[in-house]
Scaffold this active site. Structure first.
Site, mmCIF file in Angstrom:
data_model
loop_
_atom_site.group_PDB
_atom_site.id
_atom_site.type_symbol
_atom_site.label_atom_id
_atom_site.label_comp_id
_atom_site.label_asym_id
_atom_site.label_seq_id
_atom_site.Cartn_x
_atom_site.Cartn_y
_atom_site.Cartn_z
ATOM 1 N N LYS A 112 -13.546 -4.759 2.002
ATOM 2 C CA LYS A 112 -14.483 -3.655 1.737
ATOM 3 C C LYS A 112 -15.957 -4.043 1.917
ATOM 4 C CE LYS A 112 -11.663 -0.897 -1.447
ATOM 5 N NZ LYS A 112 -11.660 -0.206 -2.734
ATOM 6 N N ASP A 152 -13.976 6.310 -3.366
ATOM 7 C CA ASP A 152 -13.460 5.972 -4.698
ATOM 8 C C ASP A 152 -14.125 6.783 -5.808
ATOM 9 O OD1 ASP A 152 -11.528 4.149 -3.884
ATOM 10 O OD2 ASP A 152 -12.909 2.441 -3.933
ATOM 11 N N GLY A 171 -15.272 -3.350 -17.819
ATOM 12 C CA GLY A 171 -15.168 -4.110 -16.571
ATOM 13 C C GLY A 171 -16.373 -3.910 -15.675
ATOM 14 N N ALA A 226 -14.501 -1.926 -8.621
ATOM 15 C CA ALA A 226 -14.123 -0.552 -8.966
ATOM 16 C C ALA A 226 -15.140 0.093 -9.898
ATOM 17 C CB ALA A 226 -12.743 -0.533 -9.606
ATOM 18 N N ASN A 284 -14.607 1.908 1.969
ATOM 19 C CA ASN A 284 -13.139 1.961 1.947
ATOM 20 C C ASN A 284 -12.573 2.930 2.989
ATOM 21 O OD1 ASN A 284 -13.562 4.513 0.833
ATOM 22 N ND2 ASN A 284 -12.018 4.273 -0.760
ATOM 23 N N GLY A 319 -4.289 6.679 -13.809
ATOM 24 C CA GLY A 319 -5.049 6.292 -12.616
ATOM 25 C C GLY A 319 -4.453 6.728 -11.288
ATOM 26 N N SER A 342 0.822 -1.224 0.000
ATOM 27 C CA SER A 342 0.000 0.000 0.000
ATOM 28 C C SER A 342 0.853 1.269 0.000
ATOM 29 C CB SER A 342 -0.916 0.013 1.230
ATOM 30 O OG SER A 342 -1.620 1.244 1.275
ATOM 31 N N ARG A 343 0.443 2.230 -0.838
ATOM 32 C CA ARG A 343 1.120 3.541 -0.866
ATOM 33 C C ARG A 343 0.456 4.535 0.084
ATOM 34 N NH1 ARG A 343 2.557 0.514 -5.499
ATOM 35 N NH2 ARG A 343 4.793 0.774 -5.521
ATOM 36 N N THR A 392 -9.067 -1.888 2.612
ATOM 37 C CA THR A 392 -8.862 -2.311 1.232
ATOM 38 C C THR A 392 -9.076 -3.813 1.101
ATOM 39 O OG1 THR A 392 -7.385 -2.098 -0.675
ATOM 40 C CG2 THR A 392 -6.322 -2.462 1.467
#
Length: 278
Positions: free
Chosen positions: A67, A103, A128, A132, A88, A240, A16-17, A63
């Site tokens: 979720k 999100d 998709g 998301a 989230n 993104g 994770s950032r 995450t």
């Protein structure tokens, strides 16, 4: 004043950032607080949520794979979480555990920042139908898109989303993609196609009108094959990474009482980290 401590939890979570993003803001604004990554196994997650106050945590980010369980476990939810069906971001407010979803906000704020006027059209194609894409469709509906076309390999999953979101949202098989792009003003990729190790083109942007904008929620690599093809075709593109940065803003404000800014300095720091991990 209670300690200002927040977290991101998932399983796994080491990649994770979020700690870098929130750590940057804590230092920048001189806030005495902490934000750390906590690996929580699925079996332990409900107990972890119940024990936030006891652990001295104001809230945090949730995450994969938590979720949906977070959605079911919180006491109150914001409108975005209700619509998207996933949480989230969690926070304690007057002893009540709230859940939100940032999100959709992050997706729209990234486009506002890098491609102002992106929401001027009516037709969007979303590639998709995973978790998301729910957030993306919610954002598109909020911004007034009247015709949202979901394309998915398994059309049944797209149909399920179309039913959930109702008027103006339709489901289509992959074979219809090129035809659907002909009058689209926005193309959004939410699939993993184009990610490192999964190189491929989820759609050919050659079929889009000249005014169309193409965005990908994948940010490793920053320029996916789809964005490269769209740029070569002369279309506006948005990567993104900004969605990740902007979705962090509302949570930070909830836990630390300051609305942070997504700056070039922050973006460059995360880009350098992505490059270092290649």
């Amino acid at each position: 004043m209670a300690e200002l401590n927040a977290f991101v939890c998932g399983h796994p979570i080491a990649h994770s950032r979020s700690p870098k993003i929130h750590g940057h803001w804590l230092a920048h604004y001189g806030i005495d607080g902490s934000y750390r990554a906590i690996d929580v196994a699925p079996a332990d997650f409900p107990a972890f949520l119940k024990g936030l106050a006891e652990a001295g945590l104001r809230g945090g980010n949730v995450t994969i794979p938590h979720k949906e369980v977070a959605f079911a476990s919180v006491q109150r939810r914001d409108e975005a979480a209700e619509q998207i069906g996933a949480v989230n971001t969690v926070w304690l407010e007057d002893g009540v555990l709230w859940g939100g979803n940032t999100d959709a906000y992050g997706f729209a704020a990234n486009l506002d920042h890098l491609s102002p006027g992106w929401d001027g059209g009516d037709v969007a194609v979303v590639l998709g139908a995973g978790g998301a894409s729910r957030a993306i469709i919610h954002a598109l509906k909020q911004r007034g898109f009247k015709d949202i076309r979901i394309v998915n390999r398994t059309v049944e999953r797209a149909e399920e989303l179309a039913r959930q979101f109702g008027t103006g949202v339709s489901a289509h098989p992959q074979s219809a993609t090129q035809e659907l792009l002909a009058d689209a003003s926005l193309l959004v990729n939410t699939t993993a196609l184009g990610m490192h190790g999964n190189e491929g083109l989820p759609a050919d942007p050659a079929g889009l009108p000249d005014h169309a904008i193409v965005t990908d929620i994948v940010y490793v690599p920053l320029e996916t094959p789809l964005l490269a093809a769209a740029r070569a075709r002369g279309l506006r593109t948005v990567d993104g990474l900004g969605m990740l940065l902007h979705q962090a803003v509302p949570g930070f404000e909830r836990w630390f009482g300051k609305r942070p800014e997504v700056t070039a300095e922050l973006r460059n720091m995360i880009v350098a980290d992505l490059d270092a991990k290649k």
